[in-house]
Design a protein around this motif. Structure first.
Motif, PDB file in Angstrom:
ATOM      1  N   LYS A 116       0.833  -1.203   0.000  1.00  0.00           N
ATOM      2  CA  LYS A 116       0.000   0.000   0.000  1.00  0.00           C
ATOM      3  C   LYS A 116       0.870   1.257   0.000  1.00  0.00           C
ATOM      4  CE  LYS A 116      -3.970   1.863   2.578  1.00  0.00           C
ATOM      5  NZ  LYS A 116      -3.513   2.984   3.413  1.00  0.00           N
ATOM      6  N   MET A 117       1.821   1.251   0.924  1.00  0.00           N
ATOM      7  CA  MET A 117       2.661   2.431   1.074  1.00  0.00           C
ATOM      8  C   MET A 117       3.506   2.673  -0.170  1.00  0.00           C
ATOM      9  SD  MET A 117       5.653   3.875   1.923  1.00  0.00           S
ATOM     10  CE  MET A 117       6.747   2.656   2.580  1.00  0.00           C
ATOM     11  N   GLU A 120       1.270   3.913  -3.011  1.00  0.00           N
ATOM     12  CA  GLU A 120       0.817   5.290  -2.785  1.00  0.00           C
ATOM     13  C   GLU A 120       1.921   6.301  -3.037  1.00  0.00           C
ATOM     14  OE1 GLU A 120      -2.770   4.468   0.437  1.00  0.00           O
ATOM     15  OE2 GLU A 120      -0.868   5.299   1.140  1.00  0.00           O
ATOM     16  N   ASN A 121       3.149   5.879  -2.816  1.00  0.00           N
ATOM     17  CA  ASN A 121       4.250   6.812  -2.986  1.00  0.00           C
ATOM     18  C   ASN A 121       4.968   6.643  -4.324  1.00  0.00           C
ATOM     19  OD1 ASN A 121       4.477   8.378  -0.333  1.00  0.00           O
ATOM     20  ND2 ASN A 121       4.254   6.267   0.342  1.00  0.00           N
TER      21      ASN A 121
END
Ligand code: 1Q0
Length: 247
Positions: A116-117, A120-121
């Protein structure tokens, strides 16, 4: 008698790490997952320098993820510190900064939080090779399928009179039907060398403190089950995000 429990491979540790990895219904904690690989490195180290290249390769992969996690944690700390100063400033100015109070959580806690992280980045590159946590995990993930297959074969018992097959042959065979397809010519050559270092069954029996194949089966199948659970969860998580072919 001197015992160094932390220095040599112990199947009980491997099992404990694997069993500690599943999180909630479908996630995997990265710390115990990586710790399982640390334990496997110990196994390889006992086999001598021929397999050194493999333990180095595993270590470089676990190090990439750990370094990313550490960096993220440091960033997070900085953010929190910044937030606190802003909050203090805000309080002194008595204005409302509540929006900035959202709690931060470390991205590299579990496989799903990492995915996810990183998504997202914009840290996951689907076209070219980068050292993202996701593509690195995928390398370990593929290797884990080989290990599961190998230990499954190693744990099979045979009918009376039938001969048990040599671990190095099982190793080769399972490698060829799993991990080899993801490897370059050079990696496959390195693997072939490593098969030669694979010890005989008696070594594995000693390692898991048993005397017969039937007893070994019990222990090995416990490990296979634990690997399976972790492997399946990671497979689903990576697949859901189209990450099974990350370059
Ligand atoms: C005696 C052990 C035999 C193991 C045989 C299979 C392993 C073959 C490894 C091949 C060499 C690796 C060289 C580099 C490969 C990379 O190209 C590749 C892709 O990475 P990248 O960044 O180039 O895209 N890297 C990998 O695939 C990473 C993982 C490779 C190593 C997997 C080996 C796993 C070994 C586990 C230990 C065996 C433990 C048995 C435990 C028994 C317990 C009772």
């Amino acid at each position: 008698l001197s015992v160094c429990p932390d220095q040599s491979f112990q199947i009980a540790y491997l099992l404990a790490h694997l069993q500690a990895a599943p999180l909630a219904a479908n996630d995997v904690l990265l710390k115990p997952y990586l710790a399982s690989w640390d334990e496997l490195i110990k196994f390889l180290e006992a086999l001598g320098p021929i397999v050194g290249i493999i333990s180095q390769e595993i270590e470089s992969k676990t190090t990439i993820i750990r370094d990313l996690a550490q960096k993220a944690e440091e960033e997070e700390k900085k953010m929190i510190e910044r937030k606190e100063t802003t909050k203090q400033l805000a309080q002194s100015k008595s204005s409302n900064y509540s929006k900035m109070d959202q709690t931060l959580s470390s991205g590299y806690t579990s496989v799903r939080s990492m995915i996810k992280m990183e998504l997202e980045n914009g840290l996951v590159d689907f076209q070219t090779q980068t050292n993202s946590g996701c593509r690195t995990l995928l390398r370990l993930h593929r290797a884990l399928l080989w290990l599961q297959n190998f230990l499954h074969e190693l744990g099979k018992d045979v009918a009376k009179g039938e001969r048990l097959r040599r671990p190095s042959d099982l190793c080769k065979e399972t490698y060829q039907r799993t991990l080899a397809r993801h490897h370059s010519w050079w990696a496959r050559k390195a693997a072939e060398l490593a098969f030669l270092a694979m010890p005989e069954r008696s070594y594995f029996y000693k390692l898991v403190c048993v005397k017969t194949q039937a007893e070994a089966s019990v222990v090995l199948n416990r490990v296979v089950k634990a690997i399976e659970k972790v492997y399946k969860r990671n497979e689903v998580a990576l697949q859901e995000h189209d990450m099974l072919d990350l370059p």
